[in-house]
Scaffold this active site. Structure first.
Site, short mmCIF file in Angstrom:
data_model
loop_
_atom_site.label_atom_id
_atom_site.label_comp_id
_atom_site.label_asym_id
_atom_site.label_seq_id
_atom_site.Cartn_x
_atom_site.Cartn_y
_atom_site.Cartn_z
N GLU A 119 0.87 -1.19 0.10
CA GLU A 119 0.06 0.16 0.04
C GLU A 119 0.64 1.17 0.03
OE1 GLU A 119 -2.95 0.40 3.25
OE2 GLU A 119 -3.67 1.83 2.13
N GLY A 122 -8.48 5.13 7.24
CA GLY A 122 -9.36 5.06 8.52
C GLY A 122 -8.75 4.09 9.36
N ALA A 123 -8.28 2.99 8.71
CA ALA A 123 -7.47 2.07 9.54
C ALA A 123 -6.11 2.06 9.61
CB ALA A 123 -8.19 0.60 9.26
N SER A 124 -5.34 2.33 8.82
CA SER A 124 -3.93 2.49 8.68
C SER A 124 -3.29 3.82 8.33
CB SER A 124 -3.45 1.43 8.06
OG SER A 124 -3.59 1.48 6.44
N THR A 125 -1.99 4.02 8.30
CA THR A 125 -1.44 4.98 7.83
C THR A 125 0.06 4.68 7.10
OG1 THR A 125 -0.88 7.49 8.09
CG2 THR A 125 -0.34 6.20 9.71
N GLN A 126 0.45 5.23 6.05
CA GLN A 126 1.60 4.67 5.59
C GLN A 126 2.71 6.05 5.19
OE1 GLN A 126 -1.13 2.30 5.25
NE2 GLN A 126 -1.48 3.59 3.87
N1 GDP Z 1 -13.86 14.52 5.51
C1 GDP Z 1 -13.91 13.38 4.81
N2 GDP Z 1 -13.29 12.33 5.10
C2 GDP Z 1 -13.47 11.29 4.12
C3 GDP Z 1 -13.93 11.37 3.03
N3 GDP Z 1 -13.92 10.20 2.47
C4 GDP Z 1 -13.25 9.37 3.38
N4 GDP Z 1 -12.93 10.02 4.29
C5 GDP Z 1 -12.41 9.47 5.78
O1 GDP Z 1 -10.94 9.15 5.20
C6 GDP Z 1 -10.46 8.18 5.84
C7 GDP Z 1 -10.24 6.98 4.48
O2 GDP Z 1 -10.27 5.84 4.82
P1 GDP Z 1 -10.24 4.46 3.84
O3 GDP Z 1 -9.73 5.01 2.48
O4 GDP Z 1 -11.63 4.06 3.81
O5 GDP Z 1 -9.36 3.63 4.90
P2 GDP Z 1 -7.84 2.76 4.66
O6 GDP Z 1 -8.42 1.50 4.22
O7 GDP Z 1 -7.74 2.73 6.25
O8 GDP Z 1 -7.08 3.37 4.07
C8 GDP Z 1 -11.58 7.74 6.65
O9 GDP Z 1 -11.44 8.04 8.16
C9 GDP Z 1 -12.85 8.25 6.11
O10 GDP Z 1 -13.66 8.60 7.04
C10 GDP Z 1 -14.61 12.55 2.53
O11 GDP Z 1 -15.20 12.73 1.45
N5 GDP Z 1 -14.43 13.60 3.69
#
Ligand code: GDP
Length: 492
Positions: free
Chosen positions: A175, A203-207
């Protein structure tokens, strides 16, 4: 004889059959040469190829369609995002108890893809689904449920007319590395030594991924990814922190001490929440109190500085077996070069109007402190169109971002100014999906492709000039046959 002499005086040497023949053939040859050069090298009518990637994130799934000219697959910067579609509903990991619905949820976007990709290309268009931290967590928690979700989404995607290439969980390392490839590909940096680092917040991880002269991979091989792209060798440092996406950190911060009266939420915010939903993640399950009530009231008190302290408590700075670490005992070399920060970094900082990193870090913190101390009622009035769930969390998310960057990754007030908060580069979203597709379709060659010496226009001009020079030389070569002014008096 006399007659012949007279004739030769009046004869126009251009009118000898041989000269006329040579001249006509010469002109036709030059016209043909230029025409062939122009037609041969004129870009053909654009015919595109397509690729589709589904990013199954923890909070939602997004579909991206990419296109590139069919005859030139491996030139940098040529693949572009033409369309994206946000899948309605939560991320696929939320369908653990009803996996079929995960498959169904993708159908609207897949129908959209059928309209955006020309039907004659459907069959050959590769379709990939990559899942990130949400599915990594579900896989840790309940691998059977995770398999069932993949089964359901695969069945659903196999029904599409595209060439489905499989659904799988990306490792954190993939990722991070593919996010870096995307940013540098779109920035046309891959043929250069100086690259841009990538910061991705989900939302659940950071890189975090970047190239550092101080990193050769020997100190922490797990954080090292080697690429050979366009003839350059890159030794990339990358790390993915599972549970350090903003939604999971919010849970960790809430489940810690002082969780009920929360400095990261605005004064006047008060919501009744369920303990079960708070703790149903492997990121926080260890923090669950032995006996807790079913519900609790989450009350905001809007204080950036206290929020910062609370957020800091989710990082462990006490152990490091390497020369230097970011947090939680993870090795990190010295930061180097510019950085692009995307995904939730962008959503949050853009909402807070804090994407301008030429503003001193101290002023950014002060602006966020003012925002956090604004009462919840005022915030709601100021932003009537924004989803309340997002709106309530911007103070927390902004504080987490600044804390992660400065305390976690060690950005200073000086290096902070090298971060660009970005959503897209040249019309394509920053994220791992483009890099993933470029890799799987072998679209970035290890060696630099042969590039034509001249661009098309330059090539045609050179050919035309050479043709004209040849023509002039040809005309000059016929000089002996040119008509001359006779010194003899002309007899009329
Ligand atoms: N403010 C805002 N936050 C968003 C939007 N779309 C996604 N997010 C947030 O951005 C983060 C992205 O998460 P996601 O891509 O699903 O997660 P990953 O699988 O952990 O990489 C989550 O915390 C979402 O709530 C948006 O349009 N506006």
């Amino acid at each position: 004889n006399d007659q012949t002499g007279l004739y030769s005086v009046f004869r126009n040497p251009w009118h000898t059959p041989l000269t006329i023949f040579i001249a006509v053939v010469g002109v036709i040859a030059i016209v043909a040469l230029v025409t062939v050069a122009v037609l041969q090298n004129k870009p053909l009518i654009p015919k595109y190829k397509y690729g589709i990637v589904l990013d199954a994130g923890s909070s939602h799934t997004a579909m991206y369609i990419y296109e590139w000219p069919a005859e030139k697959d491996n030139n940098t910067g040529r693949v572009e995002q033409t369309h994206s579609c946000k899948v309605k509903g939560p991320g696929i990991s939320s369908y653990a108890s009803d996996p079929k619905k995960a498959g169904q949820s993708l159908q609207v976007c897949m129908k959209e893809a059928e309209r955006f990709v020309p039907s004659e290309r459907h069959e050959e268009t590769p379709l990939y689904l990559g899942a990130t931290a949400g599915m990594r967590l579900l896989n840790i928690e309940n691998s059977t449920a995770s398999d069932q979700v993949f089964q359901a989404v695969s069945e659903s995607l196999q029904k599409s007319p595209f060439s489905f290439q499989g659904a799988r969980i990306l490792s954190g390392q993939e990722e991070g590395a593919f996010g870096w490839v995307t940013v540098n590909y779109l920035d046309d940096r891959l043929k250069q030594v100086c690259t841009t680092g990538a910061l991705d917040l989900g939302g659940a991880s950071t890189q975090i991924s970047f190239v550092s002269d101080a990193f050769d991979g020997s100190e922490s091989p797990n954080n090292s990814v080697n690429f050979r792209l366009y003839g350059n060798d890159y030794n990339l440092y990358t790390h993915s922190f599972l549970c350090y996406g903003k939604d999971q950190v919010l849970r960790m911060a809430l489940s810690g001490p002082g969780s009920i009266s929360d400095p990261c939420f605005h004064n006047g915010y008060s919501e009744s929440k369920n303990y079960m939903t708070l703790y149903n993640s492997p990121c926080v399950s260890k923090r669950k109190p032995v006996s807790s009530p079913a519900d609790f009231t989450h009350v905001g008190k809007g204080n950036f500085y206290q929020c910062q302290e609370l957020v800091k408590s989710v990082f462990d700075f006490t152990q490091c077996k390497y020369t230097q670490c970011s947090f939680n005992g993870v090795y990190q070399p010295t930061l180097q070069g510019p950085f692009g920060a995307f995904s939730a970094y962008y959503f949050v900082m853009n909402f807070l109007n804090l994407t301008d990193t030429s503003v001193p870090l101290q002023s950014v913190k002060e602006a966020l402190a003012r925002y956090c101390s604004t009462p919840w009622e005022t915030i709601k009035k100021q932003h009537p169109g924004i989803k309340l769930k997002y709106l309530a969390e911007y103070c927390f998310s902004g504080t987490y971002i600044l804390t992660l960057l400065t305390e976690g990754y060690n950005f200073t007030s000086e290096t902070f100014s090298k971060i660009r908060f970005i959503k897209q580069i040249k019309g394509s979203d920053a994220g791992w999906t483009l890099g993933y597709m470029l890799n799987l379709t072998n679209m970035i060659p290890a060696e630099a492709p042969d590039t034509p010496l001249l661009p098309h226009a330059g090539y045609v001009s050179v050919i035309t000039v050479i043709a004209l020079v040849l023509f002039l030389l040809f005309v000059l070569s016929l000089r002996p046959l040119w008509p001359r002014c006779s010194q003899k008096p002309q007899i009329v």
